[in-house]
Design a protein around this motif. Structure first.
Motif, short mmCIF file in Angstrom:
data_model
loop_
_atom_site.label_atom_id
_atom_site.label_comp_id
_atom_site.label_asym_id
_atom_site.label_seq_id
_atom_site.Cartn_x
_atom_site.Cartn_y
_atom_site.Cartn_z
N UNK B 52 0.81 -1.21 0.00
CA UNK B 52 0.00 0.00 0.00
C UNK B 52 0.85 1.27 0.00
N UNK B 55 0.23 4.13 -2.47
CA UNK B 55 -0.82 5.12 -2.29
C UNK B 55 -0.26 6.31 -1.52
N UNK B 56 -1.07 7.33 -1.39
CA UNK B 56 -0.62 8.50 -0.63
C UNK B 56 -0.81 8.33 0.86
N UNK B 57 -1.30 7.18 1.28
CA UNK B 57 -1.60 6.97 2.69
C UNK B 57 -0.31 6.93 3.51
N UNK B 58 -0.45 7.24 4.78
CA UNK B 58 0.74 7.30 5.62
C UNK B 58 0.41 6.76 7.01
N UNK B 59 1.43 6.73 7.87
CA UNK B 59 1.20 6.24 9.23
C UNK B 59 0.12 7.06 9.91
N UNK B 60 0.07 8.35 9.60
CA UNK B 60 -0.89 9.22 10.26
C UNK B 60 -2.27 9.12 9.60
N UNK B 61 -2.29 9.30 8.30
CA UNK B 61 -3.57 9.25 7.58
C UNK B 61 -3.60 7.93 6.84
N UNK B 62 -4.13 6.92 7.54
CA UNK B 62 -4.01 5.57 7.01
C UNK B 62 -5.29 5.13 6.28
N UNK B 63 -6.31 5.94 6.35
CA UNK B 63 -7.51 5.66 5.56
C UNK B 63 -7.74 6.86 4.65
N UNK B 120 -8.48 -2.01 0.05
CA UNK B 120 -7.79 -1.28 1.11
C UNK B 120 -6.98 -2.20 2.03
N UNK B 383 -0.03 14.65 6.19
CA UNK B 383 -0.53 15.20 4.94
C UNK B 383 -0.98 14.03 4.10
#
Lengths: 138, 455, 258
Positions: B52, B55-63, B120, B383
């Motif tokens: 994953x 994708x632009x997902x990150x530890x903070x914004x994971x959904x 997801x 972000x």
């Protein structure tokens, strides 16, 4: 039967193509190949946790049980049928004797076309060489 | 033979034509959609192989986009049932030509709702663990149950109403007769079969409404059951249901307009349909605003710093462009169009609907993402810019939906022919009888004293 | 008694409904049945906890990362080098962010920017456990919130549930990012969630957690809360102690002493 003259040759060709791998391997001698998992030569490492016949059939369920036992139940020793207790660890118990999975596990697994994901996470000792063995844990 | 064909087709040639005639437009549409589906597939394969991280997902914004899609698609799926089942129960005669188009939207888009969650997953190879090791305290399992029920019930509902039409196609003969014969389940158009079908449809229509409400309530519970700021809200169940019907009805209007244009259904799907649904959509716009207002005013007045931090990031912080865009699209643009009769034309309702559909996707996004930026602690590096993979998969999902829809219309009539005919033949009499039953009794045998004694 | 098909279906349906009543009730009633484990009884006699003595911690030289490095080295925690895909079991945040409810504006000592060690709080009532759809994370009887990497499907709902941000997700294959692999502990695959496990594998061997062992200032105190004479109990006695967000009812078992 209608179109006998077309159907029968086509069937023969189809069967010939479909069974081609079998013919090919029989002729080239590959079909007689027997996987040879390499056993440890060290005398002290001759005895497995369970008898060979049991391990041969049940090693998969045994490893599954071990995984469940350690991770979910917190039990880290295995009472074997030979009354000995073993530390439940793929790395420290199994791979202590069978140090190289390519010469042991993979022999049959590759032959049978079986893939397993153990080594995505677990590390067998030989995997880290060449180079200095990474830090020894506690 | 020709006579029989003529008898079956009757005056509804247009309704069969889209199955038989395949124009250039069809091939162009299918190839464009097919290309986009392939792009989505390529994006998913890329994600499957590298993880994953693409994708632009990150530890903070994971959904992010995928979970937004999940909520959005399941929301869209609510309208089909709503329009066909509720209007059926209310005996609104004008629903007849549009009920199948809306039910089909439900069934197809629902699959993509489920699919979005699976996309997801970090380990999609283990997805069946959710059933094998099912842990029913997790709201995700509630989703699994209610969505599975909803998909089953709405598929049954769609299929039941298809049977008489399939039988018609079977009787017309042709290459695909065997296929229609199997699916028509021996429909002979007899009186008793009709009675049973009506009963079954009536039962399913009643059953599907509570299921529908459950589904989106439970989807909202995924968020509301956590203790995260601006998710942990008791209003989320009804708020999501309202939003779901709102976006779903809007997308049905778009679907109707496309079908009308593409398959020349002008004499079946009329401006009155757009007008009627448009009025309902206006009511939903207001209801949606009411819920949004109630949700945020509670937060503001309570003034809990944890909640307020997220609130301000939406109102004037880094999410403010998205927040105000979604507000404009969901409320400011559609309300006047739908409220003023002059603008409530086909074009007007379609514009309002497109605006609402886009706005509701953003609404889901604006609900999900800002909360993750600071869960009780301002987090560094929070972000989120979705990458090409996420956009491609979104495009792929929507294209595959449209492709399935197009292919369906190549096999089955999109307007329920038997229902339209039933309406033509019987409805006027039934409605007249119903109206008479509402009216105060009149007649010579009722000797009421005449008022004032003037008579 | 005679049955026609309809009657049979009705009776079957009602029976199924009746049978599902009890499991249904159990799901929604508050009792969380612990996973049946033969070790339950002996584990239930223990309650592991940690105390962080902040004053001692701050007396170390600035930028000390001994505990974090030890933890990450032993557990093969990768260093991906970006905030986006960061994986961390233990880490620090400035005091004012960790305890936003503390009034710091007028307090004399200025410890607003001082680092506070953060890790999984090993809650008594862990929210993450409720959300996991596969029971890949669960609470052991001795209080450790466990993570089964074999079972995690990567839905990240536990991350949404944890109010402390203690969980990390593997956005890609972590192996190439581990400087030196410790063969005694497995690495993870991409797509699973991981977090601090209170060094459960070391506790099983009678050792204390790696971070506690690594701290030269003895600022980390570890022990069994159920033993009145344990080190952690002594450390907590007659001191002002804080927990992170105790108002959420998670009952964290990592204490901060100031």
């Amino acid at each position: 039967m209608y179109d006998k003259s077309k159907i029968i040759p086509a069937l023969v060709i189809f069967l010939g193509l479909a069974t081609y791998p079998i013919w090919h391997n029989t002729v080239s001698g590959k079909a007689r190949y027997v996987p040879k998992p390499e056993l440890p030569t060290d005398k002290a490492k001759k005895e497995c946790v369970e008898p060979k016949t049991f391990i041969r059939v049940n090693h998969k369920t045994l490893l599954e049980d071990w995984k469940f036992s350690v991770v979910r139940n917190g039990i880290r020793t295995y009472q074997a049928s030979n009354k000995k207790a073993y530390t439940i660890s793929l790395n420290r118990t199994c791979m202590n004797c069978h140090t190289d999975k390519t010469k042991f596990c993979d022999q049959c697994h590759t032959y049978m076309g079986v893939t397993n994901k153990c080594w995505d996470c677990h590390i067998y000792p030989k995997q880290l060489s060449p180079g200095p063995l990474a830090m020894r844990g506690p | 033979m020709l006579d029989q064909r003529q008898k079956i087709i009757g005056e509804d040639t247009v309704l069969f034509e889209h199955i038989w005639k395949t124009g250039k437009g069809f091939y162009i549409t299918v190839s464009i959609l097919g290309a986009l589906v392939l792009l989505g597939l390529y994006a998913y394969i890329t994600q499957y192989r590298t993880g994953l991280g693409v994708t632009g997902l990150s530890r903070q914004i994971f959904w992010g986009v995928y979970i937004t899609n999940f909520v959005f698609f399941i929301g869209i799926s609510h309208a089909g049932t709503f329009i066909s089942a509720v209007l059926r129960i209310l005996k609104a005669e004008w629903r007849r030509p549009i009920s199948r188009a809306s039910e089909l939207t439900t069934v197809f888009i629902l699959m993509f709702g489920v699919g979005s969650v699976l996309i997801d997953l970090g380990r999609p190879d283990r997805m069946l663990y959710a059933i094998r090791y099912a842990h029913f305290r997790s709201p995700l399992l509630w989703d699994v149950c209610s969505i599975a029920t909803y998909l089953t019930v709405s598929s049954i509902s769609l299929y039941l109403a298809l049977i008489p039409d399939i039988a018609m196609l079977r009787d017309l003969g042709g290459k695909r007769e065997w296929f229609y014969r199997i699916l028509s389940l021996g429909w002979r158009n007899t009186e008793s079969q009709h009675r049973r079908l009506e009963r079954a449809i009536g039962f399913v229509s009643v059953l599907v409404i509570p299921v529908m409400i459950t589904v989106h309530t439970v989807v909202s519970f995924v968020f509301a059951m956590t203790i995260q700021p601006l998710w942990h809200s008791a209003i989320f169940g009804p708020y999501f249901v309202v939003g779901a019907i709102f976006s779903g009805v809007a997308s049905v209007i778009v679907v109707m307009a496309v079908l009308r244009k593409a398959y020349h259904l002008e004499s079946y799907i009329k401006p009155i349909h757009f007008n009627n649904i448009g009025i309902f959509l206006m009511a939903m716009t207001l209801l949606w605003f009411y819920f949004t207002f109630a949700e945020y005013i509670t937060i503001v007045y309570g003034n809990d710093p944890v909640h307020m931090a997220i609130f301000w990031s939406k109102i004037s912080g880094k999410f403010s462009p998205l927040f105000w865009l979604h507000f404009t699209l969901c409320f400011v643009i559609p309300l006047p169009i739908l409220a003023i009769k002059k603008y409530r034309t086909i074009r007007g309702t379609v514009i309002a609907s497109i605006s609402i559909v886009l706005g509701m996707w953003l609404e889901r996004f604006v609900i999900i993402v800002p909360t993750l930026t600071r869960q009780r602690m301002p987090i560094q590096g929070a972000y989120y810019i979705p990458t090409w993979v996420e956009w491609s998969i979104l495009a792929g999902c929507i294209s595959l939906f449209m492709l399935l829809y197009t292919l369906f219309t190549k096999v089955f009539p999109i307007v329920p022919i038997w229902e339209v005919r039933e309406g033509r033949e019987k409805a006027a009499a039934t409605v007249a009888a119903r109206i008479t039953s509402y009216m105060p009794e009149t007649g010579t045998d009722l000797n009421l004293p005449s008022p004032g004694g003037r008579g | 008694m005679q049955f026609d098909r309809r009657g049979f279906l009705k009776i079957t349906g009602l029976t199924l409904l009746g049978l599902s009543a009890k499991p249904g009730w159990e799901v929604f009633s508050k009792i969380d049945q612990p996973e049946p484990s033969p070790m339950a009884e002996s584990l239930a006699k223990i309650r592991w906890a940690m105390a962080v003595d902040l004053k001692k911690c701050w007396s170390a030289k600035e930028g000390c990362r001994d505990c974090i490095d030890a933890c990450h080295r032993i557990h093969n925690v990768p260093n991906l080098g970006t905030l986006k895909e960061e994986i961390k079991w233990t880490w620090t945040e400035p005091y004012e962010k960790v305890f936003p409810e503390h009034e710091l504006e007028y307090s004399e000592e200025n410890h607003r920017d001082k680092p506070v060690l953060l890790l999984c709080n090993q809650c008594d009532d862990p929210p993450c456990v409720k959300y996991c759809p596969t029971r890949a994370t669960w609470r052991r009887e001795d209080g450790i919130v466990m993570m089964d990497f074999h079972r995690c499907i990567g839905c990240r709902y536990c991350m949404a549930g944890c109010p402390y941000g203690s969980r990390s997700f593997n956005w890609r294959d972590p192996r190439p990012f581990i400087k030196k692999i410790n063969p005694e502990y497995p690495t993870r695959t991409r797509g699973v969630v991981e977090k601090c496990n209170f060094c459960v594998e070391r506790l099983a061997q009678g050792l204390i957690p790696a971070c506690v062992e690594a701290c030269k200032e003895k600022a980390l105190i570890f022990g069994d809360l159920k033993k009145p004479d344990s080190e952690v109990r002594k450390a907590l006695q007659n001191r002002v102690i804080y927990q992170r967000h105790p108002e959420l009812g998670t009952k964290p078992k990592v204490y901060y002493i100031l």
